[in-house]
Design a protein around this motif. Structure first.
Motif, mmCIF file in Angstrom:
data_model
loop_
_atom_site.group_PDB
_atom_site.id
_atom_site.type_symbol
_atom_site.label_atom_id
_atom_site.label_comp_id
_atom_site.label_asym_id
_atom_site.label_seq_id
_atom_site.Cartn_x
_atom_site.Cartn_y
_atom_site.Cartn_z
ATOM 1 N N GLN A 158 39.378 25.044 -8.194
ATOM 2 C CA GLN A 158 40.400 24.019 -7.981
ATOM 3 C C GLN A 158 40.245 22.885 -8.991
ATOM 4 O O GLN A 158 41.236 22.391 -9.535
ATOM 5 C CB GLN A 158 40.309 23.474 -6.554
ATOM 6 N N ASN A 159 39.005 22.480 -9.233
ATOM 7 C CA ASN A 159 38.748 21.433 -10.217
ATOM 8 C C ASN A 159 39.138 21.889 -11.618
ATOM 9 O O ASN A 159 39.693 21.114 -12.398
ATOM 10 C CB ASN A 159 37.282 21.009 -10.197
ATOM 11 N N PHE A 160 38.846 23.138 -11.938
ATOM 12 C CA PHE A 160 39.207 23.673 -13.248
ATOM 13 C C PHE A 160 40.721 23.660 -13.427
ATOM 14 O O PHE A 160 41.232 23.230 -14.468
ATOM 15 C CB PHE A 160 38.657 25.091 -13.411
ATOM 16 N N GLU A 161 41.438 24.104 -12.393
ATOM 17 C CA GLU A 161 42.901 24.114 -12.452
ATOM 18 C C GLU A 161 43.448 22.696 -12.638
ATOM 19 O O GLU A 161 44.340 22.458 -13.461
ATOM 20 C CB GLU A 161 43.469 24.752 -11.187
ATOM 21 N N ILE A 179 36.088 15.130 -13.363
ATOM 22 C CA ILE A 179 36.050 16.563 -13.072
ATOM 23 C C ILE A 179 35.016 17.263 -13.938
ATOM 24 O O ILE A 179 34.210 18.069 -13.445
ATOM 25 C CB ILE A 179 37.447 17.193 -13.261
ATOM 26 N N VAL A 180 35.010 16.953 -15.228
ATOM 27 C CA VAL A 180 34.053 17.576 -16.145
ATOM 28 C C VAL A 180 32.631 17.247 -15.720
ATOM 29 O O VAL A 180 31.760 18.128 -15.686
ATOM 30 C CB VAL A 180 34.315 17.130 -17.603
ATOM 31 N N SER A 181 32.388 16.008 -15.349
ATOM 32 C CA SER A 181 31.059 15.592 -14.914
ATOM 33 C C SER A 181 30.605 16.386 -13.676
ATOM 34 O O SER A 181 29.475 16.869 -13.625
ATOM 35 C CB SER A 181 31.057 14.101 -14.611
ATOM 36 N N LYS A 182 31.502 16.523 -12.698
ATOM 37 C CA LYS A 182 31.176 17.280 -11.484
ATOM 38 C C LYS A 182 30.867 18.734 -11.809
ATOM 39 O O LYS A 182 29.918 19.317 -11.293
ATOM 40 C CB LYS A 182 32.340 17.249 -10.492
ATOM 41 N N MET A 183 31.679 19.319 -12.691
ATOM 42 C CA MET A 183 31.517 20.730 -13.013
ATOM 43 C C MET A 183 30.257 20.973 -13.841
ATOM 44 O O MET A 183 29.614 22.010 -13.707
ATOM 45 C CB MET A 183 32.756 21.274 -13.709
ATOM 46 N N LEU A 185 29.018 22.813 -7.484
ATOM 47 C CA LEU A 185 30.236 22.978 -6.689
ATOM 48 C C LEU A 185 30.354 24.417 -6.197
ATOM 49 O O LEU A 185 30.023 25.354 -6.923
ATOM 50 C CB LEU A 185 31.473 22.650 -7.536
ATOM 51 N N PRO A 186 30.839 24.595 -4.976
ATOM 52 C CA PRO A 186 31.144 25.952 -4.519
ATOM 53 C C PRO A 186 32.230 26.555 -5.408
ATOM 54 O O PRO A 186 33.024 25.820 -6.012
ATOM 55 C CB PRO A 186 31.674 25.752 -3.094
#
Length: 84
Positions: free
Chosen positions: A38-41, A22-26, A31-32
């Motif tokens: 949603q990923n942060f949550e 998740i951290v890598s994606k963010m 990301l929209p």
């Protein structure tokens, strides 16, 4: 439907691995907004789960050490642990 497991059923290692993903994606910043939220949550849920699992493990170790008359645990950054 998401293929994510329920947070409660994840092992410590699984939750940390998913959190790293998740951290890598963010960090990529592509990301929209809705997906980023949603990923942060999910990341917050995973971080809390991991912290609780570590706390539980520390308590179990402390109980086992107390049952066997061992000294109490020291923090890794404790000045006493540097002298050993």
């Amino acid at each position: 439907m998401s293929t994510r497991k329920k947070t409660e059923t994840l092992s410590f290692e699984q939750s940390m691995q998913e959190l790293e993903t998740i951290v890598s994606k963010m960090e990529q910043g592509e990301l929209p907004l809705e997906e980023a939220l949603q990923n942060f949550e999910r990341g917050i849920q995973l971080a809390r789960l991991s912290q609780q699992k570590l706390k539980d493990a520390e308590q179990k170790v402390q109980i086992l050490m107390n049952q066997h008359g061992q000294a109490s645990l020291l923090d890794f950054d404790s000045p006493l642990s540097d002298k050993e």
